[in-house]
Design a protein around this motif. Structure first.
Motif, PDB file in Angstrom:
ATOM      1  N   THR A  46       0.846  -1.194   0.000  1.00  0.00           N
ATOM      2  CA  THR A  46       0.000   0.000   0.000  1.00  0.00           C
ATOM      3  C   THR A  46       0.879   1.241   0.000  1.00  0.00           C
ATOM      4  OG1 THR A  46      -0.134   0.030   2.415  1.00  0.00           O
ATOM      5  CG2 THR A  46      -1.890  -1.149   1.238  1.00  0.00           C
ATOM      6  N   ASN A  47       0.245   2.362  -0.288  1.00  0.00           N
ATOM      7  CA  ASN A  47       0.884   3.672  -0.196  1.00  0.00           C
ATOM      8  C   ASN A  47       2.220   3.725  -0.941  1.00  0.00           C
ATOM      9  OD1 ASN A  47       0.833   6.361   0.621  1.00  0.00           O
ATOM     10  ND2 ASN A  47       2.106   5.928   2.407  1.00  0.00           N
ATOM     11  N   ILE A  48       2.221   3.269  -2.198  1.00  0.00           N
ATOM     12  CA  ILE A  48       3.428   3.329  -3.023  1.00  0.00           C
ATOM     13  C   ILE A  48       3.627   4.783  -3.429  1.00  0.00           C
ATOM     14  CG2 ILE A  48       4.532   2.553  -5.151  1.00  0.00           C
ATOM     15  CD1 ILE A  48       2.527   0.176  -5.062  1.00  0.00           C
ATOM     16  N   THR A  49       4.810   5.306  -3.189  1.00  0.00           N
ATOM     17  CA  THR A  49       5.138   6.671  -3.607  1.00  0.00           C
ATOM     18  C   THR A  49       6.442   6.650  -4.390  1.00  0.00           C
ATOM     19  OG1 THR A  49       6.334   7.210  -1.573  1.00  0.00           O
ATOM     20  CG2 THR A  49       3.966   7.721  -1.608  1.00  0.00           C
ATOM     21  N   THR A  70      -3.521   7.545  -7.375  1.00  0.00           N
ATOM     22  CA  THR A  70      -4.480   7.995  -6.363  1.00  0.00           C
ATOM     23  C   THR A  70      -4.315   9.487  -6.118  1.00  0.00           C
ATOM     24  OG1 THR A  70      -4.243   5.845  -5.318  1.00  0.00           O
ATOM     25  CG2 THR A  70      -5.313   7.565  -4.030  1.00  0.00           C
ATOM     26  N   ARG A  71      -3.046   9.925  -6.153  1.00  0.00           N
ATOM     27  CA  ARG A  71      -2.721  11.322  -5.896  1.00  0.00           C
ATOM     28  C   ARG A  71      -1.451  11.645  -6.665  1.00  0.00           C
ATOM     29  NH1 ARG A  71      -3.283  10.816  -0.872  1.00  0.00           N
ATOM     30  NH2 ARG A  71      -1.184  10.230  -0.311  1.00  0.00           N
ATOM     31  N   ALA A  72      -1.321  12.884  -7.114  1.00  0.00           N
ATOM     32  CA  ALA A  72      -0.110  13.315  -7.816  1.00  0.00           C
ATOM     33  C   ALA A  72       0.097  14.801  -7.605  1.00  0.00           C
ATOM     34  CB  ALA A  72      -0.215  13.011  -9.307  1.00  0.00           C
ATOM     35  N   GLY A 110      -3.249   1.494  -3.311  1.00  0.00           N
ATOM     36  CA  GLY A 110      -3.279   0.040  -3.139  1.00  0.00           C
ATOM     37  C   GLY A 110      -4.407  -0.397  -2.228  1.00  0.00           C
ATOM     38  N   PRO A 111      -4.390  -1.642  -1.805  1.00  0.00           N
ATOM     39  CA  PRO A 111      -3.297  -2.587  -1.956  1.00  0.00           C
ATOM     40  C   PRO A 111      -3.197  -3.117  -3.392  1.00  0.00           C
ATOM     41  CG  PRO A 111      -5.127  -3.644  -0.830  1.00  0.00           C
ATOM     42  CD  PRO A 111      -5.509  -2.209  -1.039  1.00  0.00           C
TER      43      PRO A 111
END
Length: 179
Positions: A82-85, A113-115, A148-149
């Motif tokens: 999760t929370n891949i950056t 999800t966000r950018a 994610g996940p």
């Protein structure tokens, strides 16, 4: 009654932040960031598979991987994360050189999800609206989050014009994984 009592314990399973180092071949090794308090036993090292479709090359060096050519690169994780950056850097264009020009385009699947876009970068990072730049002489960057996940994601690199080889860098990949 026992099932109800076990649920809070399972929900408390810790999530650890991992950072990825890329080998020259592009393959990644994710190591856990120190946790406070420490997790016992120590979280395992995880592998990040990196494969480019024909027409592309990948070259890793520590926290960065360079992707060149019109290609799709698939990143695969040992387990759901999760929370891949990460940051995409070097999104460029040479617009006025005819066939020798280029305009990098980057699309992610699943969609980000966000950018956070900077240095002239535009787009949503999808096939319909890829990250690109609309001016020459800029180094478009995008800080990306995939919630994610997920067990894998793909990055498609192409050029919107000309025949020059597109090339970008992916930097500082991090993610969370349950231990």
């Amino acid at each position: 009654m026992a099932a109800v009592a076990a649920a809070p314990f399972a929900a408390a399973s810790p999530s650890v932040v991992y950072t990825v180092a890329f080998a020259a071949s592009g393959a990644g090794t994710a190591t856990p960031v120190a946790t406070t308090p420490p997790v016992t036993p120590a979280p395992p090292t995880l592998l990040v598979g990196v494969a480019a479709s024909s027409g592309g090359t990948i070259r890793g060096a520590g926290s960065a991987i360079t992707i060149s050519g019109s290609t799709t690169v698939t990143f695969t994780f040992d387990r759901a994360v999760t929370n891949i950056t990460f940051t995409l850097s070097g999104i460029n264009a040479v617009l006025n050189s005819g066939a020798k020009g280029f305009q990098d385009e980057v699309a992610l699947t699943p969609a980000p999800t966000r950018a956070t876009l900077s240095n002239g970068a535009t787009g949503a990072g999808t096939t319909a609206s890829p990250y690109t730049v609309t001016a020459e002489g800029v180094n478009g960057t995008v800080a990306v989050t995939l919630a994610g996940p997920i067990r894998s994601f793909s990055l498609k690199l192409s050029s919107a014009r000309g025949s020059a080889t597109p090339s970008i860098d992916l930097l500082n990949m991090r993610f969370n994984a349950a231990v």
